[in-house]
Write an enzyme that holds these catalytic residues in place. Structure first.
Site, short mmCIF file in Angstrom:
data_model
loop_
_atom_site.label_atom_id
_atom_site.label_comp_id
_atom_site.label_asym_id
_atom_site.label_seq_id
_atom_site.Cartn_x
_atom_site.Cartn_y
_atom_site.Cartn_z
N GLY A 1 0.78 -1.23 0.00
CA GLY A 1 0.00 0.00 0.00
C GLY A 1 0.81 1.27 0.00
N GLU B 1 5.39 -5.41 2.29
CA GLU B 1 4.90 -6.17 1.15
C GLU B 1 4.40 -5.27 0.02
OE1 GLU B 1 2.48 -10.00 2.05
OE2 GLU B 1 1.08 -8.39 1.61
N GLY C 1 3.76 -3.61 -3.65
CA GLY C 1 3.72 -3.95 -5.07
C GLY C 1 4.07 -2.69 -5.83
N ARG D 1 -6.38 1.16 -15.26
CA ARG D 1 -6.52 1.94 -14.02
C ARG D 1 -7.40 3.19 -14.16
NH1 ARG D 1 -2.97 3.94 -11.24
NH2 ARG D 1 -3.68 3.17 -9.23
N CYS E 1 -14.28 -0.17 -28.47
CA CYS E 1 -15.65 0.22 -28.77
C CYS E 1 -16.42 0.35 -27.47
CB CYS E 1 -16.31 -0.81 -29.66
SG CYS E 1 -15.77 -0.59 -31.35
N GLU E 2 -16.04 1.33 -26.70
CA GLU E 2 -16.68 1.54 -25.40
C GLU E 2 -16.37 2.97 -24.96
OE1 GLU E 2 -16.77 -1.81 -22.89
OE2 GLU E 2 -16.98 -0.60 -21.09
N TYR F 1 0.13 -2.73 -11.81
CA TYR F 1 -1.25 -2.97 -12.24
C TYR F 1 -1.49 -2.45 -13.66
CZ TYR F 1 -1.23 -3.62 -7.23
OH TYR F 1 -0.89 -4.02 -5.96
#
Ligand code: LLP
Length: 419
Positions: A223, A264, A266, A303, A336-337, A372
């Site tokens: 985090g 920990e 990331g 994201r 297409c969104e 991510y």
């Protein structure tokens, strides 16, 4: 001019695009190594590989003495592939989850991997599959924080962890199941602002007192935030470590023996190392709004669409020309969104960004895409996963090839009746 770049990791952007195509994730090895060095005060740095699990990145972590966390059988498989092993102190691999599947249980047993359990049922299931397993309890202290509601992992609406009042019941279950519960873990959210850290440390100390002598390891979870906005301040690692170390010392006094402290992260280790290199394929206006349409979408970097996350954006000219003007622009992708927009806030509100005046063929770089990014990309709209490239010692090397259409379709089958 602001938001104008010519190089990534010392290499000219047009050359990278020519060599590897676009879109492409470009990592800089030295940035990752710098972040690892900053965390060296912690006895154990355990990389939450979910943030970026390419085996080249894992191999780099291993070379730098960083161990890993795995949240699935697939992530255990990746860790084993680059030479990590289970068992020992600290174990090269720890498995963290709220449930087991059979694949994971099998690998855990076979490789003696300690488990950070997120639900009481896991204790009983682990006891049956692998008696004697080493276990830490992931505690939900009853509150949590995060950069978005979707990454807040504490409180009574979070699916994560063991509710704090269930600690004693878990210790009882552990005895019954014949597993060794010897650690406590708290990860309350990603990218929180750390004003709350002392509350988390206090909750850890309280839980540790209730657990007593069997406690050998505490984990601060991950985090740690990074400055996604250029003007944001960087987290004060010394202060962060100081609070946890103080908690550890107070726990050691309580339990009467040394307790090891793991962290920990990331995002912190990898986010800033990576630029997502894209090409501007269309420049158009709709109503009063100017759009840069690029060849990466939320299939490549999800994201912004998923959390309204902010990524700095730069432009690199494809022809070496000098770019003068900055214009308010919406940056969007090919899917297409209508949510396929990189400049948006949480809740899907589309915003504009002041960016250098690009033309078709120029390059657009989304920064801080290492965490991510590739790890969450998909084949939506049947688009190939983008390649990953690592720059080290002034040379760029591919660490994941661009996917092929054959690879995307390889597991699909047409029933005989339709063939
Ligand atoms: N440990 C545990 C138990 C976790 O659940 C997580 C993240 C981490 C460590 C690493 O958190 P980090 O240091 O990377 O913030 N996809 C979201 C983040 C999801 C985080 C899930 N758990 C994003 O793009 O921001």
């Amino acid at each position: 001019m602001k938001n104008l770049v010519t190089h990534i990791g010392g290499m000219p952007v047009p050359q990278l695009a020519k060599n590897f195509g676009t879109p492409a994730f470009i990592y800089e090895r030295d940035v990752i190594e710098k972040r690892i060095a900053e965390l060296k005060a912690f006895e154990v740095i355990r990389f939450a590989q979910k943030a970026c699990s390419n085996i080249a990145i894992l191999a780099l972590m291993r070379k730098n003495g960083v161990v890993v966390d795995a949240v699935s059988a697939g992530e255990i498989y990746r860790a084993l592939k680059v030479g990590y092993t289970g068992g020992g102190h600290p174990s090269g691999i720890v498995f963290t989850a709220d449930l087991f599947d059979e694949d994971a249980l099998q690998l855990i047993r076979e490789h003696k991997i300690p488990v950070n359990v997120g639900s009481p049922d896991m204790i009983t299931q682990l006891g049956k599959a692998y008696p004697g397993a080493e276990v830490t309890l992931r505690i939900n202290p009853g509150f949590g924080h995060g950069h978005s509601r979707k990454v807040n992992t504490g409180g009574s609406y979070s699916k994560h962890g063991i509710w704090h009042t269930d600690l004693e019941e878990c210790l009882r279950l552990g005895n019954e199941a014949g597993v060794k519960i010897q650690g406590l873990h708290m990860h309350i959210g990603s990218g929180s602002d750390y004003h709350h850290l002392s509350t988390v440390c206090d909750a850890m100390v309280k839980a540790a007192k209730r657990m007593g002598a069997p406690l050998k390891v505490i984990s601060a979870g991950g985090g740690l935030p990074i400055p996604y906005h250029k003007e944001q301040a960087r987290i004060d690692i010394a202060a962060y470590y100081g609070l946890w170390d103080k908690a550890r010392k107070s726990i050691e006094r309580e339990v009467g023996h040394p307790v090891s402290l793991e962290v920990e992260p990331g995002r912190y280790l990898v986010a800033e190392s990576c630029s997502l290199l894209t090409q501007v394929r269309s420049v158009k206006s709709s109503g009063g709004n100017k759009f840069y349409l690029v060849d990466a979408g939320f299939d490549t970097l999800i994201r912004p669409a998923m959390y309204g996350s902010y990524h700095e954006i730069s432009i690199a000219a494809h022809d070496g020309r000098t770019i003068g003007n900055a214009v308010d622009t919406i940056v969007a992708g090919p899917l297409c969104e209508s949510g396929d927009v990189f400049t948006q806030e949480e809740g899907g509100v589309v915003t504009t960004r002041k960016l250098p005046e690009a033309v078709v063929g120029d390059y657009l770089i989304l920064h801080d895409a290492g965490a991510y990014g590739a790890a969450m990309s998909s084949n939506y709209n049947t688009r190939k996963l983008a390649p990953e490239v690592m720059i080290q010692n002034g040379a760029a090397e591919i660490i994941r090839e661009r996917q092929t259409f054959e690879a995307i379709l390889q597991f699909e089958r047409i029933p005989k009746t339709l063939a």
